[in-house]
Design an enzyme around this catalytic site. Structure first.
Site, PDB file in Angstrom:
ATOM      1  N   GLY A  65       0.783  -0.976  -0.114  1.00  0.00           N
ATOM      2  CA  GLY A  65       0.329  -0.388  -0.376  1.00  0.00           C
ATOM      3  C   GLY A  65       0.914   1.354  -0.605  1.00  0.00           C
ATOM      4  O   GLY A  65       1.839   1.254   0.227  1.00  0.00           O
TER       5      GLY A  65
ATOM      6  N   GLN B 125       2.932   9.615   1.254  1.00  0.00           N
ATOM      7  CA  GLN B 125       4.257   9.477   1.605  1.00  0.00           C
ATOM      8  C   GLN B 125       5.163   9.629  -0.519  1.00  0.00           C
ATOM      9  O   GLN B 125       5.590   9.077  -0.366  1.00  0.00           O
ATOM     10  CB  GLN B 125       3.936   7.693   1.516  1.00  0.00           C
ATOM     11  CG  GLN B 125       3.711   7.206   2.655  1.00  0.00           C
ATOM     12  CD  GLN B 125       3.051   5.837   2.698  1.00  0.00           C
ATOM     13  OE1 GLN B 125       1.619   5.080   2.653  1.00  0.00           O
ATOM     14  NE2 GLN B 125       4.512   4.948   3.165  1.00  0.00           N
TER      15      GLN B 125
ATOM     16  N   CYS C 145       6.471  -0.370   6.731  1.00  0.00           N
ATOM     17  CA  CYS C 145       5.797   1.263   6.234  1.00  0.00           C
ATOM     18  C   CYS C 145       7.136   1.889   5.382  1.00  0.00           C
ATOM     19  O   CYS C 145       7.872   1.466   5.170  1.00  0.00           O
ATOM     20  CB  CYS C 145       6.351   1.828   7.584  1.00  0.00           C
ATOM     21  SG  CYS C 145       5.073   4.192   6.509  1.00  0.00           S
ATOM     22  N   LEU C 146       6.959   1.431   4.342  1.00  0.00           N
ATOM     23  CA  LEU C 146       7.953   3.005   3.160  1.00  0.00           C
ATOM     24  C   LEU C 146       8.759   3.721   3.732  1.00  0.00           C
ATOM     25  O   LEU C 146       9.618   3.599   3.158  1.00  0.00           O
ATOM     26  CB  LEU C 146       7.020   2.586   1.306  1.00  0.00           C
ATOM     27  CG  LEU C 146       6.635   1.255   1.336  1.00  0.00           C
ATOM     28  CD1 LEU C 146       5.898   1.975  -0.657  1.00  0.00           C
ATOM     29  CD2 LEU C 146       7.593   0.301   0.625  1.00  0.00           C
TER      30      LEU C 146
ATOM     31  N   HIS D 124      -3.967   1.522   7.975  1.00  0.00           N
ATOM     32  CA  HIS D 124      -2.376   2.002   8.008  1.00  0.00           C
ATOM     33  C   HIS D 124      -2.781   3.047   6.349  1.00  0.00           C
ATOM     34  O   HIS D 124      -2.182   4.245   7.406  1.00  0.00           O
ATOM     35  CB  HIS D 124      -1.676   0.675   7.830  1.00  0.00           C
ATOM     36  CG  HIS D 124      -0.264   1.207   7.341  1.00  0.00           C
ATOM     37  ND1 HIS D 124       0.960   0.920   8.346  1.00  0.00           N
ATOM     38  CD2 HIS D 124       0.492   2.184   6.311  1.00  0.00           C
ATOM     39  CE1 HIS D 124       1.865   0.830   7.965  1.00  0.00           C
ATOM     40  NE2 HIS D 124       1.646   1.657   6.691  1.00  0.00           N
ATOM     41  N   GLU D 125      -3.171   2.685   5.798  1.00  0.00           N
ATOM     42  CA  GLU D 125      -3.157   3.729   5.375  1.00  0.00           C
ATOM     43  C   GLU D 125      -3.664   4.844   4.946  1.00  0.00           C
ATOM     44  O   GLU D 125      -3.534   6.410   5.260  1.00  0.00           O
ATOM     45  CB  GLU D 125      -3.327   3.223   2.876  1.00  0.00           C
ATOM     46  CG  GLU D 125      -2.446   2.782   2.765  1.00  0.00           C
ATOM     47  CD  GLU D 125      -0.814   1.762   3.084  1.00  0.00           C
ATOM     48  OE1 GLU D 125      -0.791   3.033   2.830  1.00  0.00           O
ATOM     49  OE2 GLU D 125      -0.331   1.528   2.987  1.00  0.00           O
TER      50      GLU D 125
ATOM     51  N   HIS E 272      -2.208   7.527   7.425  1.00  0.00           N
ATOM     52  CA  HIS E 272      -0.838   8.060   6.503  1.00  0.00           C
ATOM     53  C   HIS E 272      -1.771   9.386   6.278  1.00  0.00           C
ATOM     54  O   HIS E 272      -1.455  10.341   6.355  1.00  0.00           O
ATOM     55  CB  HIS E 272      -0.803   7.458   5.429  1.00  0.00           C
ATOM     56  CG  HIS E 272       0.804   6.703   5.502  1.00  0.00           C
ATOM     57  ND1 HIS E 272       1.742   7.242   6.218  1.00  0.00           N
ATOM     58  CD2 HIS E 272       0.857   5.445   5.075  1.00  0.00           C
ATOM     59  CE1 HIS E 272       2.659   6.226   6.312  1.00  0.00           C
ATOM     60  NE2 HIS E 272       2.025   5.126   5.975  1.00  0.00           N
TER      61      HIS E 272
HETATM   62 CO    CO Z   1       2.635   3.046   5.240  1.00  0.00          CO
END
Ligand code: CO
Length: 175
Positions: A51, A56, A96-97, A138-139, A142
């Site tokens: 995701g 991000q 997480c990226l 999670h997303e 963000h």
């Molecule tokens: Co993340």
């Protein structure tokens, strides 16, 4: 809000302040939005993530993309998402990226129902459980400036201390 120059988009890492902002609603469902979403898919794939949320990549917009299986036909975009119901509790480690090298045990609702818009602006509703519901939560965090490091257990804090410190050093050097 959605940039027209997409070539410079890249995944930004903690502690970049954009990751702490409440993202702005998406209002224009045009060709530029479609191009941006395609770019998000590519960046998610390159980063090998399941995701990716617009903040991000440095953009304050309420949208995220996901691909839980890695198969191109399973990728999907959720624009201006809103939870309309959650149920149950499940605990699992998340990465997480924007926080490379960091893993945190996260308690999430196990089941969720989400309302969102597609890239054409059409509203849809979807129910999900387990991994899908987890990625949504999670997303969506963000989009509200929340990260997995916000409520760490003492054990996770200890395990991730060095990696978090290193990210701060890297960020300072990148300025
Ligand atoms: Co993340």
């Amino acid at each position: 809000m959605i940039p027209t120059d997409l070539d410079n988009l890249r995944i930004v890492c903690y502690p970049d302040p954009i990751l702490r902002e409440k993202a702005e609603p998406v209002t224009e469902f045009d060709e530029n939005l479609k191009a941006f979403v395609e770019h998000m898919y590519e960046l998610m794939k390159t980063g090998e993530g399941v995701g990716l949320a617009a903040p991000q990549v440095g953009i304050s917009a309420r949208l995220f993309v996901l691909n839980p299986t890695g198969e191109p036909e399973d990728r999907k975009v959720y624009i201006n998402p809103e939870f309309i119901g959650t149920n149950g509790v499940a605990e699992r480690e998340e990465g997480c990226l924007s926080l490379p090298g960091i893993n945190v045990m996260m308690r999430r609702a196990r089941v969720a129902r989400l309302r969102a818009q597609d890239v054409e602006g059409n509203t849809f509703e979807e129910s999900g459980e387990d991994l899908l519901a987890r990625i949504w939560q999670h997303e969506n965090d963000h989009l509200n400036g929340r990260l997995i490091i916000d409520n760490m257990s003492a054990a996770d804090e200890l395990a991730n201390r060095k990696a978090i410190k290193q990210l701060k050093v890297d960020y300072a050097h990148s300025r």
